[in-house]
Structures are given as C-alpha cells and as structure tokens.
Design an enzyme around this catalytic site. Structure first.
Site, PDB file in Angstrom:
ATOM      1  N   THR A 125      51.533  42.737  46.811  1.00 24.47           N
ATOM      2  CA  THR A 125      50.182  43.287  46.698  1.00 24.47           C
ATOM      3  C   THR A 125      49.120  42.196  46.731  1.00 24.47           C
ATOM      4  O   THR A 125      49.377  41.059  46.292  1.00 24.47           O
ATOM      5  CB  THR A 125      50.065  44.073  45.370  1.00 24.47           C
ATOM      6  OG1 THR A 125      48.703  44.393  45.133  1.00 24.47           O
ATOM      7  CG2 THR A 125      50.566  43.265  44.181  1.00 24.47           C
ATOM      8  N   ASP A 126      47.915  42.550  47.169  1.00 23.45           N
ATOM      9  CA  ASP A 126      46.808  41.582  47.144  1.00 23.45           C
ATOM     10  C   ASP A 126      46.389  41.256  45.710  1.00 23.45           C
ATOM     11  O   ASP A 126      45.704  40.263  45.476  1.00 23.45           O
ATOM     12  CB  ASP A 126      45.611  42.104  47.956  1.00 23.45           C
ATOM     13  CG  ASP A 126      45.033  43.427  47.463  1.00 23.45           C
ATOM     14  OD1 ASP A 126      45.584  44.023  46.515  1.00 23.45           O
ATOM     15  OD2 ASP A 126      44.013  43.864  48.037  1.00 23.45           O
ATOM     16  N   GLU A 127      46.819  42.082  44.735  1.00 25.25           N
ATOM     17  CA  GLU A 127      46.410  41.838  43.344  1.00 25.25           C
ATOM     18  C   GLU A 127      46.957  40.525  42.794  1.00 25.25           C
ATOM     19  O   GLU A 127      46.474  40.034  41.784  1.00 25.25           O
ATOM     20  CB  GLU A 127      46.845  42.995  42.431  1.00 25.25           C
ATOM     21  CG  GLU A 127      46.110  44.261  42.756  1.00 25.25           C
ATOM     22  CD  GLU A 127      46.167  45.309  41.649  1.00 25.25           C
ATOM     23  OE1 GLU A 127      46.481  44.979  40.496  1.00 25.25           O
ATOM     24  OE2 GLU A 127      45.876  46.470  41.971  1.00 25.25           O
ATOM     25  N   TYR A 152      50.704  44.005  35.426  1.00 26.77           N
ATOM     26  CA  TYR A 152      51.304  44.464  36.693  1.00 26.77           C
ATOM     27  C   TYR A 152      51.263  43.346  37.738  1.00 26.77           C
ATOM     28  O   TYR A 152      52.278  42.994  38.335  1.00 26.77           O
ATOM     29  CB  TYR A 152      50.571  45.710  37.210  1.00 26.77           C
ATOM     30  CG  TYR A 152      50.782  45.958  38.687  1.00 26.77           C
ATOM     31  CD1 TYR A 152      52.022  46.371  39.171  1.00 26.77           C
ATOM     32  CD2 TYR A 152      49.752  45.747  39.621  1.00 26.77           C
ATOM     33  CE1 TYR A 152      52.230  46.577  40.545  1.00 26.77           C
ATOM     34  CE2 TYR A 152      49.952  45.952  40.973  1.00 26.77           C
ATOM     35  CZ  TYR A 152      51.183  46.362  41.427  1.00 26.77           C
ATOM     36  OH  TYR A 152      51.392  46.559  42.782  1.00 26.77           O
ATOM     37  N   LYS A 156      54.232  41.171  39.659  1.00 27.64           N
ATOM     38  CA  LYS A 156      54.409  41.107  41.122  1.00 27.64           C
ATOM     39  C   LYS A 156      54.351  39.647  41.595  1.00 27.64           C
ATOM     40  O   LYS A 156      55.138  39.235  42.452  1.00 27.64           O
ATOM     41  CB  LYS A 156      53.335  41.935  41.838  1.00 27.64           C
ATOM     42  CG  LYS A 156      53.452  43.437  41.654  1.00 27.64           C
ATOM     43  CD  LYS A 156      54.725  44.039  42.244  1.00 27.64           C
ATOM     44  CE  LYS A 156      54.758  44.056  43.754  1.00 27.64           C
ATOM     45  NZ  LYS A 156      55.929  44.791  44.282  1.00 27.64           N
TER      46      LYS A 156
HETATM   47  P1  NAD Z   1      55.151  54.205  43.374  1.00 29.04           P
HETATM   48  O1  NAD Z   1      54.924  53.979  41.925  1.00 29.04           O
HETATM   49  O2  NAD Z   1      54.558  55.402  44.034  1.00 29.04           O
HETATM   50  O3  NAD Z   1      56.717  54.248  43.682  1.00 29.04           O
HETATM   51  C1  NAD Z   1      57.619  53.361  43.088  1.00 29.04           C
HETATM   52  C2  NAD Z   1      59.018  53.888  43.328  1.00 29.04           C
HETATM   53  O4  NAD Z   1      59.951  52.941  42.757  1.00 29.04           O
HETATM   54  C3  NAD Z   1      59.296  55.245  42.671  1.00 29.04           C
HETATM   55  O5  NAD Z   1      59.956  56.110  43.566  1.00 29.04           O
HETATM   56  C4  NAD Z   1      60.200  54.901  41.489  1.00 29.04           C
HETATM   57  O6  NAD Z   1      61.104  55.932  41.147  1.00 29.04           O
HETATM   58  C5  NAD Z   1      60.925  53.670  42.022  1.00 29.04           C
HETATM   59  N1  NAD Z   1      61.446  52.806  40.940  1.00 29.04           N
HETATM   60  C6  NAD Z   1      60.771  52.382  39.843  1.00 29.04           C
HETATM   61  N2  NAD Z   1      61.585  51.650  39.053  1.00 29.04           N
HETATM   62  C7  NAD Z   1      62.789  51.584  39.698  1.00 29.04           C
HETATM   63  C8  NAD Z   1      64.033  50.962  39.390  1.00 29.04           C
HETATM   64  N3  NAD Z   1      64.196  50.265  38.260  1.00 29.04           N
HETATM   65  N4  NAD Z   1      65.042  51.079  40.270  1.00 29.04           N
HETATM   66  C9  NAD Z   1      64.880  51.810  41.416  1.00 29.04           C
HETATM   67  N5  NAD Z   1      63.748  52.449  41.732  1.00 29.04           N
HETATM   68  C10 NAD Z   1      62.701  52.324  40.878  1.00 29.04           C
HETATM   69  O7  NAD Z   1      54.658  52.863  44.076  1.00 29.04           O
HETATM   70  P2  NAD Z   1      53.883  52.657  45.462  1.00 29.04           P
HETATM   71  O8  NAD Z   1      52.448  52.823  45.230  1.00 29.04           O
HETATM   72  O9  NAD Z   1      54.571  53.420  46.515  1.00 29.04           O
HETATM   73  O10 NAD Z   1      54.140  51.099  45.678  1.00 29.04           O
HETATM   74  C11 NAD Z   1      55.333  50.647  46.310  1.00 29.04           C
HETATM   75  C12 NAD Z   1      55.318  49.128  46.370  1.00 29.04           C
HETATM   76  O11 NAD Z   1      54.181  48.689  47.114  1.00 29.04           O
HETATM   77  C13 NAD Z   1      55.237  48.461  45.015  1.00 29.04           C
HETATM   78  O12 NAD Z   1      56.079  47.320  45.026  1.00 29.04           O
HETATM   79  C14 NAD Z   1      53.779  48.042  44.879  1.00 29.04           C
HETATM   80  O13 NAD Z   1      53.658  46.906  44.085  1.00 29.04           O
HETATM   81  C15 NAD Z   1      53.424  47.760  46.329  1.00 29.04           C
HETATM   82  N6  NAD Z   1      52.013  47.974  46.707  1.00 29.04           N
HETATM   83  C16 NAD Z   1      51.388  49.163  46.405  1.00 29.04           C
HETATM   84  C17 NAD Z   1      50.075  49.373  46.828  1.00 29.04           C
HETATM   85  C18 NAD Z   1      49.348  50.669  46.546  1.00 29.04           C
HETATM   86  O14 NAD Z   1      48.151  50.771  46.824  1.00 29.04           O
HETATM   87  N7  NAD Z   1      50.011  51.710  46.040  1.00 29.04           N
HETATM   88  C19 NAD Z   1      49.409  48.369  47.548  1.00 29.04           C
HETATM   89  C20 NAD Z   1      50.079  47.167  47.805  1.00 29.04           C
HETATM   90  C21 NAD Z   1      51.374  46.992  47.393  1.00 29.04           C
HETATM   91  O1  DAU Z   2      45.417  46.390  45.661  1.00 26.58           O
HETATM   92  C1  DAU Z   2      46.702  46.921  45.693  1.00 26.58           C
HETATM   93  C2  DAU Z   2      46.988  47.691  44.427  1.00 26.58           C
HETATM   94  O2  DAU Z   2      46.242  48.910  44.506  1.00 26.58           O
HETATM   95  C3  DAU Z   2      48.462  47.985  44.227  1.00 26.58           C
HETATM   96  O3  DAU Z   2      49.158  46.771  44.049  1.00 26.58           O
HETATM   97  C4  DAU Z   2      48.693  48.889  43.017  1.00 26.58           C
HETATM   98  O4  DAU Z   2      50.068  49.242  42.929  1.00 26.58           O
HETATM   99  C5  DAU Z   2      47.868  50.144  43.190  1.00 26.58           C
HETATM  100  O5  DAU Z   2      48.006  50.987  42.057  1.00 26.58           O
HETATM  101  C6  DAU Z   2      46.397  49.791  43.413  1.00 26.58           C
HETATM  102  O6  DAU Z   2      45.826  49.205  42.206  1.00 26.58           O
HETATM  103  P1  DAU Z   2      44.360  49.583  41.674  1.00 26.58           P
HETATM  104  O7  DAU Z   2      44.320  49.314  40.230  1.00 26.58           O
HETATM  105  O8  DAU Z   2      43.307  48.955  42.540  1.00 26.58           O
HETATM  106  O9  DAU Z   2      44.379  51.177  41.998  1.00 26.58           O
HETATM  107  P2  DAU Z   2      43.840  52.424  41.126  1.00 26.58           P
HETATM  108  O10 DAU Z   2      43.905  53.611  42.046  1.00 26.58           O
HETATM  109  O11 DAU Z   2      44.476  52.508  39.807  1.00 26.58           O
HETATM  110  O12 DAU Z   2      42.304  52.046  40.912  1.00 26.58           O
HETATM  111  C7  DAU Z   2      41.430  51.846  42.006  1.00 26.58           C
HETATM  112  C8  DAU Z   2      40.056  51.495  41.438  1.00 26.58           C
HETATM  113  O13 DAU Z   2      39.527  52.665  40.786  1.00 26.58           O
HETATM  114  C9  DAU Z   2      40.086  50.407  40.380  1.00 26.58           C
HETATM  115  O14 DAU Z   2      38.929  49.597  40.501  1.00 26.58           O
HETATM  116  C10 DAU Z   2      40.049  51.161  39.057  1.00 26.58           C
HETATM  117  C11 DAU Z   2      39.256  52.414  39.400  1.00 26.58           C
HETATM  118  N1  DAU Z   2      39.635  53.625  38.653  1.00 26.58           N
HETATM  119  C12 DAU Z   2      40.954  53.986  38.643  1.00 26.58           C
HETATM  120  C13 DAU Z   2      41.373  55.103  37.943  1.00 26.58           C
HETATM  121  C14 DAU Z   2      42.838  55.484  37.894  1.00 26.58           C
HETATM  122  C15 DAU Z   2      38.668  54.400  38.010  1.00 26.58           C
HETATM  123  O15 DAU Z   2      37.485  54.085  38.063  1.00 26.58           O
HETATM  124  N2  DAU Z   2      39.095  55.505  37.328  1.00 26.58           N
HETATM  125  C16 DAU Z   2      40.403  55.886  37.250  1.00 26.58           C
HETATM  126  O16 DAU Z   2      40.694  56.898  36.570  1.00 26.58           O
END
Ligand code: NAD
Ligand code: DAU
Length: 336
Positions: A125-127, A152, A156
């Site tokens: 992730t970019d985080e 988190y 990562k």
């Molecule tokens: P998500 O939370 O929707 O899905 C995570 C999945 O992993 C779930 O199906 C869960 O059951 C599984 N899991 C959790 N713990 C596990 C374990 N111990 N063993 C096996 N499976 C397990 O997550 P997502 O948003 O789809 O993100 C997927 C990946 O992409 C993550 O590694 C996250 O860091 C990365 N990522 C997410 C975003 C985003 O915006 N969502 C952006 C950049 C990177």
């Molecule tokens: O940048 C990549 C990341 O994006 C991934 O690595 C993470 O897995 C993914 O969850 C996401 O992280 P964020 O924290 O940026 O996403 P979230 O949707 O939780 O929040 C997006 C923005 O909105 C953030 O600035 C917080 C704000 N927010 C979020 C929630 C849940 C609110 O203002 N209110 C809310 O209730």
C-alpha cells in the site's frame, strides 16, 4: 500453471480472482482465505464451478498448514493480498495486524522459498510512505522513504521489508506493488466509499473525520487487477511498483459526489472526531508502472458512477453484511 492468491475472498483479492479465472482458462487459480469478517465466498458464485477455480480455507499465519499446502501443490506464482486492511481497526486493536500481516507474510515467504516459486507478488500500500502535505506537486515515488504512521501501515511496511530481505538474502523472485485507495464492487462497507453509499441509500448520517479535507488518490479495483497481472508477468525481480491513476479528491468531495449522484441532501454529512494520526494526503506517481505498460481505464468520475450502480444492483450483498456483526463494530467506532 498454478497461481496461489491469498486473501481472494476479500475486496481486491476477490476481484482479482474473478479477473484471473475468467481471463486465463489455462491457469489454475487457488484462492486461499481464512474467511475473517472481511472475506466471503458469495462473491464467487459465478466462477466457483469453473474447472480452474479452487478454494482453500487456511490461515496464512499457520506454519504447518501453509508449508504442507505448498509442498503438495507446488505453486508457480503467489499473489499475496491476505491482510488485516482497515486502519481504524488497527488503531483499536493492533495485535492481529502484526500476526496476519507480518508473521503471515514471513510464513508464506518461507514456504515459497522452499518450493522455489517463479514469482512472489506482494500487494502492499502507499500508506507505507506515510503522508504528503496538502500541495499538489508532491507524489509518492518508489524511492520515497518508508514512514508508516498507523499500526496497519507499520505492519504493511514490516511485511514489505521482509519481502525485500527474502530477495536480497535468498534470491527469491519478488515484486512489491504499492497501490493507492481502491474502490469498486465488493468493497467492504467499513471503508469510506461503500460506507457512504450504503448509508446514503438508507438516509443515515455519514461520519466524516475532522474537517473532511484529507486527500486520497482513488483507483478503481479493475485497474489495480490489470496492474498486478502485468507485474506478475513482466515485473523485474526485486522491483517495487507504485500503482495509482492521479485521482486525488478530498474526503468531502468524495462524500458530496456520492450524495449528489443519489439525489440526497448534504445535511446527511456529520463531522465527527478525527481519526488518530490521520494521514493528510496520499498521491501516487505511477510513471514506473506506466513504463512497464500499465494504464488506468477509469477516471474517478466514470468509476464512481459504475460503483454506485453496482451497489444499487447488489443490495443483498452489502445489506447482509451490515445487518450482522458489523452493527456492533459501527456502534463501537462511531457515536452517531
Ligand atoms: P480486505 O480486508 O477486503 O480482504 C482481506 C482478505 O484477507 C479477507 O478475505 C480475509 O478473510 C483475508 N484474511 C485476513 N486474515 C487472513 C489470514 N490470517 N489468513 C488468510 N486470509 C486472511 O482487504 P482488501 O482491501 O481487499 O486489501 C487486500 C490487500 O491489498 C491488503 O494486503 C491491503 O493491504 C492491500 N491494499 C488495499 C488497498 C485498499 O484500498 N483496499 C489499497 C492498497 C493496498
Ligand atoms: O491508501 C491505501 C489504503 O487505503 C489501504 O492500504 C487500506 O487498506 C485501505 O483501507 C485504505 O485506507 P484509508 O484509511 O485511506 O481508507 P478509509 O476508506 O478507511 O478512509 C478513507 C478516508 O476517509 C480517510 O482519510 C479517512 C476518511 N474516513 C473514513 C471512514 C471509514 C472518514 O472520514 N470517515 C469514515 O467513517
């Protein structure tokens, strides 16, 4: 060719599994997932009977289960999505993030090293880069130092360093991708965009943290899937690739766009206490992956319309989620 996709029952992994099963009928796609609160298999009803789709329920942090599976199946590729992914949950309870994201990744790396995989793609992730200022000229590049701010992102970043070390020490063929915020079908309704859509549709208040001016760089999940497909096949071993499509929006812009599209009132917005350690701005410079041949297909404008339409047409999927355990989570997390 055998491809192991970890976390394939979650949001991005789930979309990637669908994309790969449909695109490559000659690849066997193994979806390994523990099915935590974030994972569900209903999203794969349309592909579950296909010959090239396989599901394995397992915990990536279970050394014996993972080693036995790798020894048996001899995977060619690993694409590693499985993780605890929600920043707010990591602030409330960091422990499980370390177990899954750090220990789980190390166990997968060991198993991949033992059988000698062709490639291990680690989805990060970019985080991990921390935060940028509110200007419009600074971007995360692959050379930006790691400065994670939440439990988190720290977990990562730790997993990224382990992946790097298995390349440097053992020569494991790896790539790391660092993507910006994804959105699209099957996004779990704890995250900003699906939370907003689902609550606007039921005329409930939208909790916006702080002043709503924090900026995220939104990428449609389909574009993330094509990026990973490309890196898996063409990525140079040991390299990191940032993925993003230059779609920066403040949180307030995102929320008001959704409210307007659904014809509701901005009175639904409720400013709530800010997230602890809330990163100000994320923005990706995708030059490196574009040079490898990737291009995004959605703008935020086209992607958000497609996404809202999907949530309107698939109410049963998210309504079933928000009617369960989720309600307890919501009450603990918010006071609205
Ligand atoms: P998500 O939370 O929707 O899905 C995570 C999945 O992993 C779930 O199906 C869960 O059951 C599984 N899991 C959790 N713990 C596990 C374990 N111990 N063993 C096996 N499976 C397990 O997550 P997502 O948003 O789809 O993100 C997927 C990946 O992409 C993550 O590694 C996250 O860091 C990365 N990522 C997410 C975003 C985003 O915006 N969502 C952006 C950049 C990177
Ligand atoms: O940048 C990549 C990341 O994006 C991934 O690595 C993470 O897995 C993914 O969850 C996401 O992280 P964020 O924290 O940026 O996403 P979230 O949707 O939780 O929040 C997006 C923005 O909105 C953030 O600035 C917080 C704000 N927010 C979020 C929630 C849940 C609110 O203002 N209110 C809310 O209730």
């Amino acid at each position: 060719m055998k491809i192991l996709v970890t976390g394939g029952a979650g949001f991005i992994g789930g979309n990637f599994v669908k994309y790969m099963v449909n695109k490559y009928s000659d690849y066997d796609i193994y979806n390994l997932d523990l099915l935590t609160y974030a994972g569900d298999l209903t999203k794969h009803q349309d592909i579950s009977t296909k010959k090239n789709y396989h599901f394995v329920k397992a915990d990536i942090a279970d050394h014996e289960a993972i080693t036995t599976l790798f020894d048996k199946e001899k995977f060619d590729f690993v694409v590693h999505f499985a993780a605890e992914s929600h920043v707010d949950r990591s602030i409330a309870d960091p422990g499980v993030f370390i177990r899954t994201n750090v220990l789980g990744t190390q166990i997968l790396l060991d198993a991949a090293k033992k059988i000698g995989v062709t490639k291990f793609v680690h989805v990060s992730t970019d985080e991990v880069y921390g935060e940028l200022d509110f200007d419009t000229t600074s971007f995360f590049t692959e050379g930006t130092p790691l400065q994670p701010n939440s439990p988190y992102s720290a977990s990562k970043a730790s997993s990224d360093l382990l992946v790097r070390s298995y390349h440097e020490t053992y020569g494991l063929p790896v790539n790391i991708t660092r993507c910006s915020n994804n959105y699209g079908p099957y996004h779990f309704p704890e995250k900003l965009i699906p939370l907003t859509i689902s609550r606007v549709l039921s005329d409930q208040k939208i909790p916006v943290y702080g002043d709503g001016k924090n900026v995220r760089d939104w990428l449609h999940v389909f574009d993330h899937c094509t990026a990973i497909d490309l890196v898996m096949h063409k990525g140079v071993n040991g390299e990191v690739y940032n993925v993003g499509g230059h779609n920066e929006r403040t949180n307030l812009e995102v929320v008001t766009t959704i409210i307007k599209a659904l014809g509701k009132s901005e009175n639904l917005i409720e400013f709530v206490e800010d997230r602890l350690g809330h990163d100000k701005r994320y923005a990706i410079d995708p030059t490196k992956i574009e040079k490898l041949g990737w291009k995004s297909t959605y703008t935020f404008e086209t992607g958000i319309v497609q996404t809202i339409q999907w949530y309107l047409e698939n109410k049963e999927w998210w309504q079933q989620i928000i009617s369960g355990e989720y309600q307890k989570y919501f009450e603990n997390q918010y006071s609205i």
